[in-house]
Design an enzyme around this catalytic site. Sequence first.
Site, short mmCIF file in Angstrom:
data_model
loop_
_atom_site.label_atom_id
_atom_site.label_comp_id
_atom_site.label_asym_id
_atom_site.label_seq_id
_atom_site.Cartn_x
_atom_site.Cartn_y
_atom_site.Cartn_z
N ASP A 94 0.86 -1.18 0.00
CA ASP A 94 0.00 0.00 0.00
C ASP A 94 0.90 1.23 0.00
O ASP A 94 2.09 1.15 0.36
CB ASP A 94 -0.90 -0.02 1.23
N ASP B 169 -0.34 5.11 0.73
CA ASP B 169 -0.69 6.07 1.77
C ASP B 169 -0.61 5.41 3.14
O ASP B 169 -1.31 4.44 3.42
CB ASP B 169 -2.10 6.63 1.55
#
Length: 340
Positions: free
Chosen positions: A27, A29
């Site tokens: 991922d 963010d």
Amino acid sequence: MNEIAVRTRPDGSEQRLSEVYDTALLDLDGVVYAGGAAIVHAVESLAAAREDGMRLAYVTNNAARTPETVAGHLTELGVPAEPQDVITSAQAVARLIADQLPAGSRVLVIGGEGLRVALHERGLVPVDSADDAPDAVAQGYGGPEMPWGRLAEASYAVARGVPWYASNTDLTIPSARGIAPGNGAAVEAVRIATGAEPQVAGKPLPPMHRETILRTGARRPLVVGDRLDTDIEGAYAGGVDSLLVLTGVTDAARLIAAEPRHRPTFVSEDLRGLLAVQPAVTGDFRCGGWTAVVRGDALALDGEGEPVDGLRALCAAAWTHAGEGVCGLDSEKALARLGF
């Protein structure tokens, strides 16, 4: 019931995770960066993982930016990346729409350039108004400056019966200044206005996992994320292992209270966890120098050692106590002792 459904403790690994898994599905963010700036230890940890032979793929529910833009940003931060290393929920929702509608279908775009480009890639035609006779509505995160009027356009079309698709439904997104509303908050506005429900592509749902595997060809992937309800649940749904890092949305208290589908395989404070062995939690909830115990209606710790080992021990005690439910034991004092 599969093993992940009844996970009662984080796993251990005597090898570095970067040596065990062929691909890290990272991922962005809250894991690699927040608000555009690299998270502490991220750049050097990813470089070392790459040197170990691990492929790095960046899998994000944020549909606003194109893979080219994301790859450029990562490269500027010191994490070399190519567009093909980036998989977005915009790509997943575009494939979902293209699987259901013929080429050349008109799609009302409520979101950023990343969504528009992904639709073009699948032979779909982006339009900007509910009055442009759209065959579908595609809604994705459009950044903090997206006008409120765009949600009105989506509502007008959806209320007329136009099929509605959402890149993801994350209610929040990490930023440099804190936690901000995500695409899920905007989806809620359209849902309230219309009473309709969108088809959703992003993590933790199967269309995103399918898109990721198709684009990376990973054979032994490790999902790396900061969110229990997207990254970790997505790994659970896909039947793959996961590493939770505590640099984004999820804090230690939420991790301890995680339901079975939100319990990660491994836990680390940050991306240095890719390069570390993972100490096992023994049967008496001991990890490192810590032992977790249940005293009355609270969790407690005996011993001393690395804080993350104490957290692993607490997770084991809490998840075992909760079984297939959610742990309601008080963990505040135990976590304060660890500095979490």
